[in-house]
Enzyme design. Structure first.
Site, PDB file in Angstrom:
ATOM      1  N   GLU A 169       0.809  -1.237   0.000  1.00 19.33           N
ATOM      2  CA  GLU A 169       0.000   0.000   0.000  1.00 19.33           C
ATOM      3  C   GLU A 169       0.839   1.283   0.000  1.00 19.33           C
ATOM      4  O   GLU A 169       0.602   2.182   0.807  1.00 19.33           O
ATOM      5  CB  GLU A 169      -0.951  -0.016   1.198  1.00 19.33           C
ATOM      6  CG  GLU A 169      -1.866  -1.217   1.181  1.00 19.33           C
ATOM      7  CD  GLU A 169      -2.769  -1.333   2.401  1.00 19.33           C
ATOM      8  OE1 GLU A 169      -2.649  -0.514   3.324  1.00 19.33           O
ATOM      9  OE2 GLU A 169      -3.596  -2.253   2.421  1.00 19.33           O
ATOM     10  N   ASN A 211       2.122  -5.293  -3.109  1.00 13.59           N
ATOM     11  CA  ASN A 211       0.707  -5.573  -2.836  1.00 13.59           C
ATOM     12  C   ASN A 211      -0.043  -4.265  -2.583  1.00 13.59           C
ATOM     13  O   ASN A 211       0.455  -3.395  -1.858  1.00 13.59           O
ATOM     14  CB  ASN A 211       0.645  -6.466  -1.579  1.00 13.59           C
ATOM     15  CG  ASN A 211      -0.717  -7.064  -1.334  1.00 13.59           C
ATOM     16  OD1 ASN A 211      -1.300  -7.686  -2.223  1.00 13.59           O
ATOM     17  ND2 ASN A 211      -1.234  -6.891  -0.123  1.00 13.59           N
ATOM     18  N   HIS A 248     -10.417  -5.807  -2.573  1.00 12.69           N
ATOM     19  CA  HIS A 248     -11.529  -5.641  -1.623  1.00 12.69           C
ATOM     20  C   HIS A 248     -12.629  -4.892  -2.369  1.00 12.69           C
ATOM     21  O   HIS A 248     -12.546  -3.671  -2.531  1.00 12.69           O
ATOM     22  CB  HIS A 248     -11.083  -4.815  -0.405  1.00 12.69           C
ATOM     23  CG  HIS A 248     -10.088  -5.511   0.456  1.00 12.69           C
ATOM     24  ND1 HIS A 248     -10.418  -6.608   1.220  1.00 12.69           N
ATOM     25  CD2 HIS A 248      -8.774  -5.284   0.677  1.00 12.69           C
ATOM     26  CE1 HIS A 248      -9.354  -7.016   1.885  1.00 12.69           C
ATOM     27  NE2 HIS A 248      -8.333  -6.231   1.567  1.00 12.69           N
ATOM     28  N   GLU A 277      -6.480 -10.560  -1.395  1.00 13.12           N
ATOM     29  CA  GLU A 277      -7.331 -10.303  -0.210  1.00 13.12           C
ATOM     30  C   GLU A 277      -8.796 -10.199  -0.626  1.00 13.12           C
ATOM     31  O   GLU A 277      -9.533  -9.330  -0.147  1.00 13.12           O
ATOM     32  CB  GLU A 277      -6.872  -9.011   0.493  1.00 13.12           C
ATOM     33  CG  GLU A 277      -5.412  -9.027   0.888  1.00 13.12           C
ATOM     34  CD  GLU A 277      -4.951  -7.788   1.649  1.00 13.12           C
ATOM     35  OE1 GLU A 277      -5.799  -7.012   2.115  1.00 13.12           O
ATOM     36  OE2 GLU A 277      -3.726  -7.604   1.764  1.00 13.12           O
ATOM     37  N   ASP A 279     -12.568 -10.044  -1.147  1.00 13.98           N
ATOM     38  CA  ASP A 279     -13.881 -10.118  -0.505  1.00 13.98           C
ATOM     39  C   ASP A 279     -14.782  -9.133  -1.236  1.00 13.98           C
ATOM     40  O   ASP A 279     -14.313  -8.140  -1.791  1.00 13.98           O
ATOM     41  CB  ASP A 279     -13.842  -9.852   1.014  1.00 13.98           C
ATOM     42  CG  ASP A 279     -13.107  -8.589   1.418  1.00 13.98           C
ATOM     43  OD1 ASP A 279     -12.865  -7.713   0.567  1.00 13.98           O
ATOM     44  OD2 ASP A 279     -12.768  -8.470   2.620  1.00 13.98           O
TER      45      ASP A 279
HETATM   46  O1  9MR Z   1      -8.113  -7.806   8.297  1.00 13.10           O
HETATM   47  C1  9MR Z   1      -7.127  -7.057   8.970  1.00 13.10           C
HETATM   48  C2  9MR Z   1      -7.683  -6.488  10.269  1.00 13.10           C
HETATM   49  O2  9MR Z   1      -7.944  -7.547  11.170  1.00 13.10           O
HETATM   50  C3  9MR Z   1      -6.695  -5.513  10.874  1.00 13.10           C
HETATM   51  O3  9MR Z   1      -7.292  -4.881  11.979  1.00 13.10           O
HETATM   52  C4  9MR Z   1      -6.289  -4.474   9.844  1.00 13.10           C
HETATM   53  C5  9MR Z   1      -5.229  -3.520  10.362  1.00 13.10           C
HETATM   54  O4  9MR Z   1      -3.987  -4.120  10.431  1.00 13.10           O
HETATM   55  O5  9MR Z   1      -5.753  -5.117   8.706  1.00 13.10           O
HETATM   56  C6  9MR Z   1      -6.679  -5.939   8.071  1.00 13.10           C
HETATM   57  O6  9MR Z   1      -6.081  -6.477   6.894  1.00 13.10           O
HETATM   58  C7  9MR Z   1      -5.698  -5.520   5.906  1.00 13.10           C
HETATM   59  C8  9MR Z   1      -4.457  -6.038   5.229  1.00 13.10           C
HETATM   60  O7  9MR Z   1      -3.441  -6.294   6.164  1.00 13.10           O
HETATM   61  C9  9MR Z   1      -3.971  -5.074   4.170  1.00 13.10           C
HETATM   62  N1  9MR Z   1      -5.002  -4.737   3.253  1.00 13.10           N
HETATM   63  C10 9MR Z   1      -6.280  -4.313   3.809  1.00 13.10           C
HETATM   64  C11 9MR Z   1      -6.765  -5.357   4.823  1.00 13.10           C
HETATM   65  C12 9MR Z   1      -8.128  -4.971   5.350  1.00 13.10           C
HETATM   66  O8  9MR Z   1      -8.061  -3.768   6.063  1.00 13.10           O
END
Ligand code: 9MR
Length: 451
Positions: A169, A211, A248, A277, A279
């Site tokens: 990101e 990513n 997402h 990822e 969904d």
């Molecule tokens: O699903 C993850 C959530 O449990 C955490 O609180 C959050 C913050 O670290 O991260 C979420 O996963 C993210 C991923 O690491 C990177 N891309 C976006 C995902 C959804 O927010």
């Protein structure tokens, strides 16, 4: 044809019986009674993806749920790849500077590898989920701490991680196409390539990915900006192997119609693509099916990871975006995904291969990165399509070429542009470049001319 003979049910009963019996006999000889259409249909997501050119179908895993047997039953049955949802992030692995906590990450790796599931490491460098000590850092101190984290973590997991999200990101949303402002970005624009080089050095066999989210729509400025970065990395020999599209999606409408073009365009740069990822709000079957078909249509799309197993496991559980409901039942989208996987490659997604014969009068020069030392590195260039040629190579100042072989070089006034002419010693030439303080830039080919 008379009316009677056109009706199958009108066949004499004895003939019908004989046909059925002989069909059964044939099947018995073949050793199996197989219903048409169900011959080899796999019954789980992972097995079906594996039949599609060795792809994977994976999920994000929350390690504390490995104690929940309803959860692990689905995990172990359906998926052949896992990503730690949070347990391999920087704050989880290095909560205090210099103190690493690999316990949860190790637990997931052990669970996965003992069952033949591949592991995606997520994520070595990120502006978010930094431990407090890192958030407060800047400049060279932060750069070194980041590189040390990459090195320590990739070394700890060396040989066990199939793909690392090396950087996550790093680009801004919206129309700017710029890098996201962050403490890491403020250490210098080359922080991303520095992280990739450190990861390669620590685990040479892991595939290294960039990513991001919102890089699904091919025409978005953010997608184009990431594309240009990957293209630049490939041109300069920065070690990158893959791009992860988080995907997402907020609903059927936000799955972009040009998603397949995005996948194939990245693939055409010579990197694999992964859907990392996935969904989709309310889990519409159509959008899930389209994503699967788009991946299958692109040979370099190696697999799909959904971001959680049951809706209740999702980071946005109120949107019910996953393939299993809160009770672990398969949803309609699950069946759509499995059917699409079992139906195989719909075709049409691979990039047009680069022409293998050069245009008349042209030739092609291809760079192969060579040995790298602390202060300099070697490069070799192979020319195809001509036996006498001149190739123009551009170096980024303050780097300087200090030695050449197997060609006759001339230089422009700046000293940064070298024209190398064939000297009868073959179609490969080489040179050594002094870094002079810039360790990241790499030479580029400007042109190849016959004669
Ligand atoms: O699903 C993850 C959530 O449990 C955490 O609180 C959050 C913050 O670290 O991260 C979420 O996963 C993210 C991923 O690491 C990177 N891309 C976006 C995902 C959804 O927010």
């Amino acid at each position: 044809m008379t009316k009677d003979s056109s009706r199958a049910p009108g066949r004499p009963r004895r003939l019908r019986a004989a046909l059925v019996l002989s069909a059964v006999g044939l099947l018995a000889v073949a050793g199996a009674v197989v219903l048409p259409g169900s011959a080899s249909a796999a019954t789980t997501l992972g097995a079906s993806a594996a039949e599609q050119g060795g792809r994977y179908f994976g999920t994000a895993v929350a390690v504390n749920k490995l104690n929940d047997s309803a959860y692990t039953t689905i995990l172990n049955r359906e998926f052949n790849q896992v990503t730690a949802e949070n347990e391999m992030k920087i704050d989880a692995l290095q909560p205090q500077q210099g103190q690493f906590n690999f316990g949860n990450g190790d637990r997931l790796v052990q669970h996965a590898r003992s069952r033949g599931m591949q592991v995606r490491g997520h994520t070595l460098a990120w502006h978010s989920q930094q431990p407090g000590w890192m958030q407060n850092m800047s400049g060279t101190t932060l750069r070194n701490a980041m590189l040390n984290h990459v090195t320590q973590v990739a070394t700890h997991y060396r040989g066990q991680i199939a793909w690392w999200d090396v950087v996550n990101e790093a680009f801004q949303d919206g129309s700017s196409g710029a890098r996201r402002d962050s403490n890491l970005q403020r250490t210098g624009n080359d922080w991303i390539e520095a992280a990739f080089r450190a990861a390669r050095q620590a685990d040479p066999n892991a595939q290294l990915c960039y990513n991001d989210y919102n890089i699904d729509n091919w025409t978005d400025a953010k997608t184009q900006a990431v594309y240009r970065m990957v293209q630049d990395f490939k041109n300069r020999g920065v070690p990158i192997d893959c791009v992860g599209l988080q995907s997402h999606f907020t609903g059927g409408s936000n799955y972009p119609g040009n998603y397949r073009t995005t996948l194939s365009s990245f693939a055409a740069l010579g990197v694999d693509v992964h859907i990392t990822e996935l969904d989709i709000r309310n889990a519409p079957s159509d959008a899930y099916r389209n994503v699967v078909n788009d991946c299958l249509a692109v040979s370099r799309c190696k697999g799909i990871t959904v971001w959680g197993i049951r809706d209740s496991d999702s980071w946005r559980s109120n949107e019910s975006p996953l393939l299993f409901d809160g009770n672990g039942n398969k949803k309609a989208a699950y069946n759509a995904v499995l059917t699409a996987l079992n139906s195989g490659n719909p075709g049409g997604g691979d990039p047009t291969p680069a022409p293998t014969t050069p245009a008349p009068g042209g030739c092609t020069a291809t760079i192969t990165p060579g040995q790298v030392w602390g202060d300099r590195y070697n490069t070799s260039v192979t020319v195809s399509g001509a036996s006498t040629w001149s190739v123009v190579v551009v170096i980024t100042a303050p780097q300087r070429i200090s030695a050449t072989w197997s060609g006759n070089p001339t230089w422009d006034g700046s000293g940064n542009v070298m024209t190398m002419r064939s000297n009868g010693s073959g179609n490969t030439f080489g040179f050594t470049t002094m870094m002079n303080g810039n360790s990241s830039a790499r030479p580029q080919i400007r042109s190849c001319t016959v004669g």
